[in-house]
Motif scaffolding. Structure first.
Motif, PDB file in Angstrom:
ATOM      1  N   HIS A 196       2.129  15.867  -0.077  1.00 59.57           N
ATOM      2  CA  HIS A 196       2.214  14.459  -0.501  1.00 59.57           C
ATOM      3  C   HIS A 196       1.335  13.542   0.354  1.00 59.57           C
ATOM      4  O   HIS A 196       1.670  12.375   0.571  1.00 59.57           O
ATOM      5  CB  HIS A 196       3.659  13.965  -0.479  1.00 59.57           C
ATOM      6  N   GLY A 197       0.201  14.057   0.824  1.00 65.35           N
ATOM      7  CA  GLY A 197      -0.746  13.243   1.557  1.00 65.35           C
ATOM      8  C   GLY A 197      -0.238  12.722   2.890  1.00 65.35           C
ATOM      9  O   GLY A 197      -0.614  11.624   3.320  1.00 65.35           O
ATOM     10  N   ARG A 198       0.576  13.507   3.583  1.00 68.87           N
ATOM     11  CA  ARG A 198       1.124  13.093   4.873  1.00 68.87           C
ATOM     12  C   ARG A 198       0.457  13.889   5.991  1.00 68.87           C
ATOM     13  O   ARG A 198       0.004  15.030   5.810  1.00 68.87           O
ATOM     14  CB  ARG A 198       2.641  13.303   4.938  1.00 68.87           C
ATOM     15  N   TYR A 199       0.425  13.244   7.161  1.00 68.63           N
ATOM     16  CA  TYR A 199      -0.095  13.901   8.360  1.00 68.63           C
ATOM     17  C   TYR A 199       1.028  13.907   9.397  1.00 68.63           C
ATOM     18  O   TYR A 199       1.564  12.853   9.765  1.00 68.63           O
ATOM     19  CB  TYR A 199      -1.319  13.173   8.911  1.00 68.63           C
ATOM     20  N   VAL A 200       1.349  15.099   9.890  1.00 63.48           N
ATOM     21  CA  VAL A 200       2.428  15.297  10.862  1.00 63.48           C
ATOM     22  C   VAL A 200       1.801  15.436  12.237  1.00 63.48           C
ATOM     23  O   VAL A 200       0.918  16.285  12.455  1.00 63.48           O
ATOM     24  CB  VAL A 200       3.279  16.528  10.523  1.00 63.48           C
ATOM     25  N   LEU A 201       2.247  14.609  13.177  1.00 64.60           N
ATOM     26  CA  LEU A 201       1.751  14.682  14.552  1.00 64.60           C
ATOM     27  C   LEU A 201       2.354  15.880  15.273  1.00 64.60           C
ATOM     28  O   LEU A 201       3.456  16.334  14.948  1.00 64.60           O
ATOM     29  CB  LEU A 201       2.097  13.388  15.304  1.00 64.60           C
ATOM     30  N   ALA A 202       1.637  16.370  16.266  1.00 65.68           N
ATOM     31  CA  ALA A 202       2.066  17.573  16.977  1.00 65.68           C
ATOM     32  C   ALA A 202       3.137  17.299  18.021  1.00 65.68           C
ATOM     33  O   ALA A 202       3.690  18.247  18.584  1.00 65.68           O
ATOM     34  CB  ALA A 202       0.854  18.236  17.653  1.00 65.68           C
ATOM     35  N   CYS A 203       3.451  16.056  18.286  1.00 69.22           N
ATOM     36  CA  CYS A 203       4.397  15.715  19.362  1.00 69.22           C
ATOM     37  C   CYS A 203       5.805  15.538  18.796  1.00 69.22           C
ATOM     38  O   CYS A 203       6.006  15.384  17.590  1.00 69.22           O
ATOM     39  CB  CYS A 203       3.959  14.446  20.077  1.00 69.22           C
ATOM     40  N   GLN A 204       6.773  15.574  19.704  1.00 69.43           N
ATOM     41  CA  GLN A 204       8.162  15.301  19.402  1.00 69.43           C
ATOM     42  C   GLN A 204       8.582  14.069  20.204  1.00 69.43           C
ATOM     43  O   GLN A 204       8.332  13.989  21.408  1.00 69.43           O
ATOM     44  CB  GLN A 204       9.060  16.492  19.782  1.00 69.43           C
ATOM     45  N   GLU A 220      10.265  14.460  14.774  1.00 70.19           N
ATOM     46  CA  GLU A 220       8.981  14.713  14.119  1.00 70.19           C
ATOM     47  C   GLU A 220       8.444  13.422  13.515  1.00 70.19           C
ATOM     48  O   GLU A 220       9.147  12.717  12.803  1.00 70.19           O
ATOM     49  CB  GLU A 220       9.154  15.772  13.030  1.00 70.19           C
ATOM     50  N   VAL A 221       7.180  13.102  13.797  1.00 63.34           N
ATOM     51  CA  VAL A 221       6.538  11.876  13.328  1.00 63.34           C
ATOM     52  C   VAL A 221       5.485  12.240  12.297  1.00 63.34           C
ATOM     53  O   VAL A 221       4.599  13.072  12.569  1.00 63.34           O
ATOM     54  CB  VAL A 221       5.890  11.099  14.490  1.00 63.34           C
ATOM     55  N   SER A 222       5.564  11.621  11.119  1.00 60.23           N
ATOM     56  CA  SER A 222       4.578  11.854  10.067  1.00 60.23           C
ATOM     57  C   SER A 222       4.142  10.512   9.496  1.00 60.23           C
ATOM     58  O   SER A 222       4.918   9.554   9.469  1.00 60.23           O
ATOM     59  CB  SER A 222       5.149  12.745   8.952  1.00 60.23           C
ATOM     60  N   ILE A 223       2.903  10.469   9.024  1.00 63.65           N
ATOM     61  CA  ILE A 223       2.300   9.232   8.526  1.00 63.65           C
ATOM     62  C   ILE A 223       1.789   9.468   7.110  1.00 63.65           C
ATOM     63  O   ILE A 223       1.151  10.503   6.829  1.00 63.65           O
ATOM     64  CB  ILE A 223       1.138   8.770   9.429  1.00 63.65           C
ATOM     65  N   LYS A 224       2.068   8.532   6.225  1.00 65.37           N
ATOM     66  CA  LYS A 224       1.500   8.559   4.881  1.00 65.37           C
ATOM     67  C   LYS A 224       0.079   8.030   4.962  1.00 65.37           C
ATOM     68  O   LYS A 224      -0.150   6.847   5.266  1.00 65.37           O
ATOM     69  CB  LYS A 224       2.344   7.694   3.945  1.00 65.37           C
ATOM     70  N   LEU A 225      -0.906   8.880   4.732  1.00 63.73           N
ATOM     71  CA  LEU A 225      -2.305   8.497   4.893  1.00 63.73           C
ATOM     72  C   LEU A 225      -2.753   7.586   3.760  1.00 63.73           C
ATOM     73  O   LEU A 225      -2.316   7.743   2.607  1.00 63.73           O
ATOM     74  CB  LEU A 225      -3.185   9.744   4.924  1.00 63.73           C
ATOM     75  N   PRO A 226      -3.621   6.606   4.055  1.00 62.17           N
ATOM     76  CA  PRO A 226      -4.208   5.794   2.978  1.00 62.17           C
ATOM     77  C   PRO A 226      -5.025   6.658   2.026  1.00 62.17           C
ATOM     78  O   PRO A 226      -5.438   7.786   2.356  1.00 62.17           O
ATOM     79  CB  PRO A 226      -5.081   4.785   3.738  1.00 62.17           C
ATOM     80  N   THR A 227      -5.289   6.111   0.869  1.00 61.85           N
ATOM     81  CA  THR A 227      -5.961   6.893  -0.179  1.00 61.85           C
ATOM     82  C   THR A 227      -7.321   7.436   0.259  1.00 61.85           C
ATOM     83  O   THR A 227      -7.633   8.612   0.009  1.00 61.85           O
ATOM     84  CB  THR A 227      -6.118   6.025  -1.434  1.00 61.85           C
ATOM     85  N   SER A 258      -5.593   1.502  -0.102  1.00 63.13           N
ATOM     86  CA  SER A 258      -4.639   2.108   0.836  1.00 63.13           C
ATOM     87  C   SER A 258      -3.464   2.677   0.051  1.00 63.13           C
ATOM     88  O   SER A 258      -3.536   3.787  -0.452  1.00 63.13           O
ATOM     89  CB  SER A 258      -4.180   1.075   1.866  1.00 63.13           C
ATOM     90  N   SER A 259      -2.386   1.949  -0.044  1.00 68.83           N
ATOM     91  CA  SER A 259      -1.223   2.288  -0.856  1.00 68.83           C
ATOM     92  C   SER A 259      -0.387   1.024  -0.986  1.00 68.83           C
ATOM     93  O   SER A 259      -0.605   0.030  -0.299  1.00 68.83           O
ATOM     94  CB  SER A 259      -0.397   3.422  -0.221  1.00 68.83           C
ATOM     95  N   SER A 260       0.588   1.054  -1.863  1.00 67.00           N
ATOM     96  CA  SER A 260       1.393  -0.143  -2.095  1.00 67.00           C
ATOM     97  C   SER A 260       2.216  -0.508  -0.856  1.00 67.00           C
ATOM     98  O   SER A 260       2.392  -1.686  -0.536  1.00 67.00           O
ATOM     99  CB  SER A 260       2.314   0.067  -3.299  1.00 67.00           C
ATOM    100  N   ARG A 261       2.720   0.510  -0.160  1.00 69.21           N
ATOM    101  CA  ARG A 261       3.527   0.225   1.032  1.00 69.21           C
ATOM    102  C   ARG A 261       2.652  -0.288   2.177  1.00 69.21           C
ATOM    103  O   ARG A 261       3.049  -1.204   2.900  1.00 69.21           O
ATOM    104  CB  ARG A 261       4.302   1.460   1.446  1.00 69.21           C
ATOM    105  N   TRP A 262       1.494   0.325   2.396  1.00 71.30           N
ATOM    106  CA  TRP A 262       0.587  -0.196   3.426  1.00 71.30           C
ATOM    107  C   TRP A 262       0.157  -1.619   3.083  1.00 71.30           C
ATOM    108  O   TRP A 262       0.077  -2.495   3.968  1.00 71.30           O
ATOM    109  CB  TRP A 262      -0.638   0.700   3.555  1.00 71.30           C
TER     110      TRP A 262
END
Length: 542
Positions: free
Chosen positions: A242-250, A225-232, A77-81
């Motif tokens: 930087h491997g992030r996914y931004v959601l379409a909602c506010q 704006e909501v964005s998620i750091k995706l696992p590896t 995943s990642s160190s933070r996850w």
């Protein structure tokens, strides 16, 4: 009233230590839902594996094993996850450990109660505070069998606790058991499966102070704006750098939105959790953060000007305003709520009742006095036996949830909360306040009288009130002058302490230094008649 248990001192309840707010993720696309499901499923499987490793370690777990678990999860995943997963696992294990201890204490209480009742003859009456013997031989025999079952369960639980074994179900034991009762729960297998999978997903990240907007894993900007750091393994689904996914909602938080915006603007830590409600087919975002402990108001300051006594019952809150001397002022208030139906409905009912109560207290600028209730030891069926309605009533009273909500909501409005010992408030309130407060136009209930008793205890006044003196004269032949203390209380019939100095212009008879000394007066039946100077009576032969 001899033998009453000691009443604990009243105290001002401390405020909450954290804040949690929630909003819905409206406007998600099908791709957003797909990505959230994939991330939640991947991290959920890692969380299940990490929980198994933590339960296997048991009591021998240490910081080195924690670091080893985190390194194993970082590769997938990642160190933070990995940090969020391992921390959540440790919290879940600790919660299961506390629940195990509570189960042991409950089983021990049941075993002690059954042993005590089995030791009594059949049909024996119980003493004050303890039940008597069982009513029939059949009940005695059934309880003796139940005693063996409870002792076996208690032995197993203690063995598990000594070995460091806990039993945890990711997704919830209640939902797991619902799988075998789908018809009673009005669910299909597919509907249950969606809820089960959603309950086992993992989409939560701890905050980090000093990082951008207080969280690097799940980031929410001031614009919503909501964005998620995706696992590896899922970085190929990223739609941002930087491997992030931004959601379409506010998103936007209506409740405490300004506090949340101030925190993320200052890059202070905010934890986020994304969860899916399968019943409503909606996604939600919960933000939480810690707040510094609020300095509680001194008890004397909370009592100044009086307060409002509140008695919590199965279907309503009874409240009465008291002045600083403990006298009821105005009319009592009743705040109803309905605890039937679903859990969200019950929660809303409690929240609305507390809102009305707090607005009334805010209008008068007074503190609130409540009982420090805990029905954990009262819910066992071995203590109350056949009183099923009473056990059901106290089991349905949301004491913990109501207390937590009342503390947080009162702190938000700046209202102090005084917690008092619940001993004898209902009994003494009905005995000493229900009848005197009943008028032609008002019939005081037992619960309203209990609210007065709670308020008086919070103010530091005795609950039991004085009654009128005897009707004939100053003697006590009709009864005792007050009901402030029972006849058996030591020191009740002692003489009053002498007040120095004359109470009028001239010191009358009986006001001297030996006014309370009955032996200093020549009265019949006292030891003064049997001193050496007293003349002996004549012999009967004369």
């Amino acid at each position: 009233m001899g033998g009453l248990r000691q009443v604990a001192a009243s105290f001002v309840a401390p405020g909450p230590s954290g804040v949690a707010i929630r909003c819905s993720l409206n406007g998600l696309t099908s791709q957003d839902g797909k990505v959230l499901r994939l991330v939640g499923d991947l991290l959920g499987s890692l969380a299940s594996r990490d929980l198994k490793a933590r339960c296997t370690a048991g009591l021998g777990h240490d910081s080195d094993q924690w670091a080893q678990r985190k390194r194993a999860l970082t590769e997938e995943s990642s160190s933070r996850w990995a940090g969020s997963i391992t921390k959540a696992t440790n919290d879940q294990w600790a919660l299961a450990k506390r629940g195990q201890l509570a189960c042991i204490q409950s089983l021990q209480a049941d075993v002690d109660a059954i042993r005590q009742r089995l030791s009594l003859p059949i049909g024996a009456k119980g003493s004050k505070g303890k039940p008597g013997g069982y009513r029939s031989k059949q009940e005695w025999f059934a309880k003796s069998r139940r005693l063996h079952l409870l002792e076996d369960r208690l032995e197993r639980e203690r063995a598990d606790r000594d070995a460091g074994r806990v039993r945890v179900v990711r997704g919830g034991k209640k939902l797991l058991r619902t799988r075998h009762h789908l018809e009673a729960a009005q669910l299909t297998e597919a509907g249950w499966r969606s809820r089960w999978q959603a309950g086992r997903w993992f989409l939560q990240a701890d905050g980090e102070s000093g990082k951008r907007f207080g969280n690097e894993t799940i980031r929410v900007t001031p614009d919503g704006e909501v964005s998620i750091k995706l696992p590896t393994p899922l970085t190929g689904l990223a739609n941002a750098s930087h491997g992030r996914y931004v959601l379409a909602c506010q998103v936007g938080f209506r409740h405490r939105g300004e506090q949340w915006a101030d925190r993320i603007t200052a890059n202070r830590a905010v934890a986020y959790r994304i969860h899916y409600d399968a019943g409503r087919d909606r996604w939600y975002l919960t933000a939480s953060w810690q707040i510094p402990p609020v300095k509680t108001l001194p008890l004397e300051a909370a009592r100044a000007g009086g307060l409002i006594g509140v008695d919590m019952n199965a279907d309503h809150l009874a409240a009465w305003r008291l002045d600083e001397h403990g006298n009821p002022v105005g009319e009592p208030r009743r705040f109803d709520y309905d605890l039937t139906g679903s859990a969200p409905h019950r929660d809303a009912q409690v929240r609305h009742a507390l809102t009305r109560l707090l607005h009334w207290a805010k209008h008068h600028g007074l503190s609130l006095a409540i009982e420090d209730l805990d029905f954990h030891a009262e819910k066992t069926r071995e203590k109350h036996g056949r009183r099923k309605r009473f056990r059901k009533m106290i089991s349905g009273m949301p004491t913990g949830k109501l207390r937590a909500r009342l503390v947080s909501m009162a702190a938000e409005l700046g209202l102090p909360l005084v917690a008092v010992d619940p001993a004898y408030t209902s009994r003494f309130g009905a005995q000493h306040w229900q009848k005197p407060l009943t008028t032609r136009t008002r019939k005081t209930t037992r619960h309203q009288a209990a609210a007065v008793a709670i308020g008086r205890r919070a103010l530091g006044h005795p609950i039991r009130r004085r009654t009128a003196p005897p009707p004939h004269d100053r003697s006590d032949r009709v009864g005792h002058r007050t009901v402030q203390a029972a006849p058996a209380v030591p020191g009740r019939e002692e003489t009053r302490p002498r007040i120095p100095g004359p109470r009028t212009r001239s010191v009358g008879a009986g006001c001297g230094a030996k006014a309370g000394d009955q032996c200093a007066h020549n009265r019949s039946g006292h030891t003064a008649e049997h001193e050496s100077w007293q003349q002996d009576s004549l012999p009967l032969s004369l």
